[in-house]
Scaffold this active site. Structure first.
Site, PDB file in Angstrom:
ATOM      1  N   TYR A  97      -1.962  -0.059  10.244  1.00 36.40           N
ATOM      2  CA  TYR A  97      -1.975  -0.464   8.843  1.00 36.40           C
ATOM      3  C   TYR A  97      -0.652  -0.118   8.154  1.00 36.40           C
ATOM      4  CZ  TYR A  97      -3.678  -1.021   4.038  1.00 36.40           C
ATOM      5  OH  TYR A  97      -3.852  -1.421   2.741  1.00 36.40           O
ATOM      6  N   SER A 114       0.853  -1.195   0.000  1.00 35.55           N
ATOM      7  CA  SER A 114       0.000   0.000   0.000  1.00 35.55           C
ATOM      8  C   SER A 114       0.881   1.235   0.000  1.00 35.55           C
ATOM      9  CB  SER A 114      -0.899   0.007   1.235  1.00 35.55           C
ATOM     10  OG  SER A 114      -1.511   1.274   1.417  1.00 35.55           O
TER      11      SER A 114
END
Length: 254
Positions: A164, A151
């Site tokens: 995250y 990501s």
């Protein structure tokens, strides 16, 4: 002529491809893209009903699937997976580590320990355990290919996204380390992909006010993942940045 055409349209015919988080979003689209390319898909996901719906779609695409209902926090289940696949197929050609969770969007000091543990367990530890379980099978392939989903958050210290971001940054180091370890002793190629903003349920949860119709569909990034899984793709230890449609070079280990 027909043989050449078949090789071009179904370049993964006769190959076995495993996808985690295969029941929705990028994982589902990737499983279908691999099936359309001729692969037998080992679809891993938590929801049996969604796996069965995926199976129907794969059959319509002219391929077959093995359904594996498995929670990525079930470490023992992941450990058993490699042995089960070896007994049935004797190898694995493609591994796409897509399963992930958003985790808490909150200041680091307010993250509950169980929330942190869940994010790290699914996004990072599960991929490490999958490597332990699947690496021997991928080395048995004539053209093993592994793609882990990262990501853009891995490269940003964005406030409130700690769990995250940390997990995805660690996944990148995990994949690059694995790529370096197998670089000169196996035909296995290990790469990463950053999908960027994609029209998924996770994205909608993170950005509820965003118009999803302004974002690329999962099928678009799935096509890019497929390209990284082909025997013809010879790069390793790279990150494919889908928003810019380019490969990112990492520093060469010394």
């Amino acid at each position: 002529m027909s043989d050449i055409s078949a090789a071009e349209t179904r370049p993964l015919a006769g190959r076995i491809a495993l996808v985690t988080g295969a029941t929705r979003g990028i994982g589902r689209a990737t499983a279908l893209a691999l099936a359309e390319a001729g692969a037998h898909v080992v679809a891993v996901g938590r929801t049996a009903g969604a796996l069965e719906e995926l199976d129907d779609a794969i059959v319509k695409a002219g391929s077959t699937a093995t359904l594996v209902p498995l929670d990525m926090k079930d470490g023992a289940g992941i450990d058993r997976l490699g042995g089960a696949l070896f007994e049935r197929f004797g190898k694995l050609d493609v591994f796409v580590g897509n399963a992930g969770v958003l985790g808490p969007i909150t200041p680091l000091a307010q993250v509950e320990p169980n929330e942190w543990d869940d994010a790290i367990a699914v996004n990072l530890t599960a991929n490490w355990r999958l490597i332990r379980s699947l690496d021997p099978l991928l080395r048995l392939s004539t053209a093993g290919r592994a793609v882990l989903v990262s990501s853009g958050a891995a490269h940003k210290a964005r406030a409130f996204w700690g769990a995250y971001s940390v997990s995805k940054a660690a996944v990148e180091v995990l994949a690059r380390t694995w790529a370096t370890e197998v670089m000169n002793i196996s035909s296995l190629k290990v790469n990463l992909i950053n999908p960027g903003p994609i029209r998924t349920r996770m994205r909608a949860k993170a950005f509820p006010s965003e118009d999803p119709e302004t974002l690329p569909a999962p099928e678009e990034v799935a096509a890019a993942i497929l390209s990284l899984c082909l025997p013809s793709f010879e790069e390793t230890g790279k990150l494919y940045d889908f928003p810019s449609r380019g490969l990112k070079e990492f520093p060469v280990p010394v």
